[in-house]
Design an enzyme around this catalytic site. Structure first.
Site, PDB file in Angstrom:
ATOM      1  N   THR A 174      -9.223  -1.182   2.355  1.00  0.00           N
ATOM      2  CA  THR A 174      -9.003  -1.610   0.982  1.00  0.00           C
ATOM      3  C   THR A 174      -9.337  -3.092   0.838  1.00  0.00           C
ATOM      4  OG1 THR A 174      -7.423  -1.509  -0.854  1.00  0.00           O
ATOM      5  CG2 THR A 174      -6.495  -1.995   1.310  1.00  0.00           C
TER       6      THR A 174
ATOM      7  N   SER B  15      -0.648   4.132   0.730  1.00  0.00           N
ATOM      8  CA  SER B  15      -1.396   5.078   1.562  1.00  0.00           C
ATOM      9  C   SER B  15      -0.564   5.677   2.702  1.00  0.00           C
ATOM     10  CB  SER B  15      -2.665   4.421   2.115  1.00  0.00           C
ATOM     11  OG  SER B  15      -3.538   4.153   1.044  1.00  0.00           O
TER      12      SER B  15
ATOM     13  N   LYS C   4     -13.976  -3.729   1.863  1.00  0.00           N
ATOM     14  CA  LYS C   4     -14.825  -2.536   1.731  1.00  0.00           C
ATOM     15  C   LYS C   4     -16.297  -2.818   2.045  1.00  0.00           C
ATOM     16  CE  LYS C   4     -11.828  -0.080  -1.479  1.00  0.00           C
ATOM     17  NZ  LYS C   4     -11.687   0.614  -2.753  1.00  0.00           N
TER      18      LYS C   4
ATOM     19  N   MET D 261      -7.645   2.148 -13.569  1.00  0.00           N
ATOM     20  CA  MET D 261      -7.618   2.428 -12.123  1.00  0.00           C
ATOM     21  C   MET D 261      -6.405   1.806 -11.449  1.00  0.00           C
ATOM     22  SD  MET D 261     -11.377   2.224 -10.574  1.00  0.00           S
ATOM     23  CE  MET D 261     -12.756   3.107 -11.255  1.00  0.00           C
TER      24      MET D 261
ATOM     25  N   ALA E 151     -14.965  -1.422  -7.193  1.00  0.00           N
ATOM     26  CA  ALA E 151     -14.453  -0.142  -7.705  1.00  0.00           C
ATOM     27  C   ALA E 151     -15.478   0.505  -8.628  1.00  0.00           C
ATOM     28  CB  ALA E 151     -13.134  -0.365  -8.432  1.00  0.00           C
TER      29      ALA E 151
ATOM     30  N   SER F  50       0.814  -1.222   0.000  1.00  0.00           N
ATOM     31  CA  SER F  50       0.000   0.000   0.000  1.00  0.00           C
ATOM     32  C   SER F  50       0.849   1.274   0.000  1.00  0.00           C
ATOM     33  CB  SER F  50      -0.915   0.014   1.231  1.00  0.00           C
ATOM     34  OG  SER F  50      -1.597   1.251   1.285  1.00  0.00           O
TER      35      SER F  50
ATOM     36  N   GLY G  69     -16.043  -3.360 -15.893  1.00  0.00           N
ATOM     37  CA  GLY G  69     -16.002  -3.979 -14.572  1.00  0.00           C
ATOM     38  C   GLY G  69     -17.261  -3.682 -13.786  1.00  0.00           C
TER      39      GLY G  69
ATOM     40  N   ARG H 229     -17.591  -8.964 -17.793  1.00  0.00           N
ATOM     41  CA  ARG H 229     -17.454 -10.366 -18.199  1.00  0.00           C
ATOM     42  C   ARG H 229     -18.696 -11.145 -17.781  1.00  0.00           C
ATOM     43  NH1 ARG H 229     -12.200 -12.949 -15.538  1.00  0.00           N
ATOM     44  NH2 ARG H 229     -13.508 -12.632 -13.714  1.00  0.00           N
TER      45      ARG H 229
HETATM   46  P1  NDP Z   1     -13.390  -6.672  -7.626  1.00  0.00           P
HETATM   47  O1  NDP Z   1     -12.715  -7.968  -7.339  1.00  0.00           O
HETATM   48  O2  NDP Z   1     -14.514  -6.217  -6.766  1.00  0.00           O
HETATM   49  O3  NDP Z   1     -13.973  -6.698  -9.148  1.00  0.00           O
HETATM   50  C1  NDP Z   1     -13.244  -7.249 -10.169  1.00  0.00           C
HETATM   51  C2  NDP Z   1     -13.902  -6.919 -11.523  1.00  0.00           C
HETATM   52  O4  NDP Z   1     -12.934  -7.210 -12.529  1.00  0.00           O
HETATM   53  C3  NDP Z   1     -15.130  -7.743 -11.847  1.00  0.00           C
HETATM   54  O5  NDP Z   1     -16.017  -6.955 -12.603  1.00  0.00           O
HETATM   55  C4  NDP Z   1     -14.541  -8.884 -12.703  1.00  0.00           C
HETATM   56  O6  NDP Z   1     -15.463  -9.423 -13.626  1.00  0.00           O
HETATM   57  C5  NDP Z   1     -13.495  -8.123 -13.471  1.00  0.00           C
HETATM   58  N1  NDP Z   1     -12.397  -8.949 -13.975  1.00  0.00           N
HETATM   59  C6  NDP Z   1     -11.430  -9.577 -13.258  1.00  0.00           C
HETATM   60  N2  NDP Z   1     -10.552 -10.193 -14.096  1.00  0.00           N
HETATM   61  C7  NDP Z   1     -10.986  -9.932 -15.348  1.00  0.00           C
HETATM   62  C8  NDP Z   1     -10.507 -10.293 -16.641  1.00  0.00           C
HETATM   63  N3  NDP Z   1      -9.396 -11.019 -16.815  1.00  0.00           N
HETATM   64  N4  NDP Z   1     -11.191  -9.852 -17.728  1.00  0.00           N
HETATM   65  C9  NDP Z   1     -12.320  -9.092 -17.574  1.00  0.00           C
HETATM   66  N5  NDP Z   1     -12.814  -8.726 -16.374  1.00  0.00           N
HETATM   67  C10 NDP Z   1     -12.163  -9.150 -15.271  1.00  0.00           C
HETATM   68  O7  NDP Z   1     -12.209  -5.603  -7.677  1.00  0.00           O
HETATM   69  P2  NDP Z   1     -12.348  -4.032  -7.413  1.00  0.00           P
HETATM   70  O8  NDP Z   1     -13.531  -3.551  -8.147  1.00  0.00           O
HETATM   71  O9  NDP Z   1     -12.236  -3.740  -5.960  1.00  0.00           O
HETATM   72  O10 NDP Z   1     -10.987  -3.452  -8.071  1.00  0.00           O
HETATM   73  C11 NDP Z   1     -10.831  -3.379  -9.479  1.00  0.00           C
HETATM   74  C12 NDP Z   1      -9.540  -2.631  -9.822  1.00  0.00           C
HETATM   75  O11 NDP Z   1      -9.606  -1.267  -9.438  1.00  0.00           O
HETATM   76  C13 NDP Z   1      -8.275  -3.190  -9.150  1.00  0.00           C
HETATM   77  O12 NDP Z   1      -7.231  -3.195 -10.106  1.00  0.00           O
HETATM   78  C14 NDP Z   1      -7.985  -2.185  -8.052  1.00  0.00           C
HETATM   79  O13 NDP Z   1      -6.602  -2.147  -7.742  1.00  0.00           O
HETATM   80  C15 NDP Z   1      -8.430  -0.894  -8.730  1.00  0.00           C
HETATM   81  N6  NDP Z   1      -8.771   0.186  -7.779  1.00  0.00           N
HETATM   82  C16 NDP Z   1      -8.021   1.341  -7.806  1.00  0.00           C
HETATM   83  C17 NDP Z   1      -8.305   2.399  -6.968  1.00  0.00           C
HETATM   84  C18 NDP Z   1      -7.464   3.645  -7.036  1.00  0.00           C
HETATM   85  O14 NDP Z   1      -7.587   4.492  -6.140  1.00  0.00           O
HETATM   86  N7  NDP Z   1      -6.647   3.829  -8.056  1.00  0.00           N
HETATM   87  C19 NDP Z   1      -9.417   2.336  -5.997  1.00  0.00           C
HETATM   88  C20 NDP Z   1     -10.181   1.096  -6.064  1.00  0.00           C
HETATM   89  C21 NDP Z   1      -9.839   0.066  -6.918  1.00  0.00           C
HETATM   90  P3  NDP Z   1     -16.524 -10.587 -13.185  1.00  0.00           P
HETATM   91  O15 NDP Z   1     -17.652  -9.881 -12.490  1.00  0.00           O
HETATM   92  O16 NDP Z   1     -16.917 -11.207 -14.470  1.00  0.00           O
HETATM   93  O17 NDP Z   1     -15.753 -11.524 -12.276  1.00  0.00           O
END
Ligand code: NDP
Length: 270
Positions: free
Chosen positions: A62, A17, A66, A214, A131, A15, A127, A152
């Site tokens: 994180t 942070s 969450k 992100m 997030a 992290s 996604g 997906r």
């Molecule tokens: P989650 O685990 O809650 O969600 C994951 C999402 O990614 C789902 O929609 C999943 O689809 C999709 N996914 C995963 N692998 C693949 C793939 N190979 N191809 C297509 N879709 C895929 O994660 P979060 O939403 O918490 O985080 C998502 C991203 O955002 C991370 O990289 C995190 O680091 C980043 N983030 C950055 C922040 C920042 O401040 N910069 C803040 C918060 C998050 P499915 O539903 O089909 O499984």
């Protein structure tokens, strides 16, 4: 006495942070100590309560906690209620306030730092995880021309569409149905974490488009690499969002908003 804060997650060693909040504290002259706290997967609540008992004033939350934080909070801001996820906790004497600053952080990074006005734009959000949920309403509040949510697992996108229906129109689809071009494409999937790329069409980026991932990394993510080689005019990773959401938490806790630009510059240089 120095006020204590922490970011809680699992894993947490990576992290940024603590470095961000230390920089904010130096800049604003606030007397705080901010640490990274690893919570076992099944000990989130115990770890929070222990930190609170030890005098902690607030926490960032994180992955993967969450939603647990959303359930733990005894009061929620409007945006945390909508997101059903909390990334910021503030401890009161009798209550725990939960907030979600991710969406505000993203919008501030896009509009204020990158100069990309969201109003009237066509946006693709990839996604449907935590997030995406945190940023949907703040994006819709900027009145884009169109917001498409691709995932997906289409059913998860449909759930979000219905959850946010009162805040604006959301078009949902899976990757096979992606045919249009967009002025802004935001990767809110975890694909870049695994070095993967969702199946995107070559025509995804409209002229002048911004591609935003992100995730942040030292080298361009697979998504940003794809964007650069398929017509996106601008690319950005999630460092700006990370620092902006932290600034929003800092402002809630300390009542003072730090200047984010030097901190983003600092992170990008390490
Ligand atoms: P989650 O685990 O809650 O969600 C994951 C999402 O990614 C789902 O929609 C999943 O689809 C999709 N996914 C995963 N692998 C693949 C793939 N190979 N191809 C297509 N879709 C895929 O994660 P979060 O939403 O918490 O985080 C998502 C991203 O955002 C991370 O990289 C995190 O680091 C980043 N983030 C950055 C922040 C920042 O401040 N910069 C803040 C918060 C998050 P499915 O539903 O089909 O499984």
């Amino acid at each position: 006495m120095t006020d204590r804060y922490a970011v809680i997650g699992n894993p947490i060693a990576h992290s940024k942070s603590p470095a961000i909040h230390a920089a904010f504290a130096r800049q604003t002259g606030q007397d705080i100590h901010y640490q990274a706290l690893l919570a076992p997967q099944d000990k989130f609540i115990d770890t929070v309560h222990q930190f609170q008992t030890d005098g902690g004033k607030g926490m960032n939350v994180t992955v993967p906690f969450k939603e647990d934080a959303w359930r733990l909070a005894t009061q929620l801001t409007k945006r945390a209620q909508l997101a059903k996820a909390v990334n910021t906790l503030q401890f009161g004497i009798h209550d725990i306030l939960g907030d979600n600053t991710d969406g505000a952080g993203l919008v501030r990074d896009l509009q204020d730092r990158l100069g990309f006005s969201l109003s009237g734009k066509t946006i693709l959000l990839m996604g449907a995880g935590g997030a995406a949920r945190g940023v949907l309403q703040p994006l819709l509040a900027q009145h884009p021309a169109r917001l498409t949510l691709v995932n997906r697992t289409l059913a998860r996108a449909e759930v979000l569409k219905h959850q946010f229906i009162a805040h604006g129109e959301i078009i949902t689809c899976d990757y096979n149905a992606l045919t249009d071009s967009y002025q802004l494409v935001i990767n809110a999937t975890a694909s870049s974490l695994h070095g993967e790329l969702p199946p995107l069409p070559e025509t995804l980026f409209a002229p002048g488009a911004l591609a935003y991932d992100m995730m942040y990394a030292k080298v361009p993510t697979p998504f940003l690499h794809f964007a650069t080689t398929h017509g996106a005019s601008h690319i950005a990773d999630g460092v700006g969002m990370l620092v902006e959401q932290a600034a929003e938490s800092f402002a809630l806790w300390r009542g003072i908003r730090p200047d984010t630009a030097p901190v983003i510059k600092l992170l990008k240089s390490c």
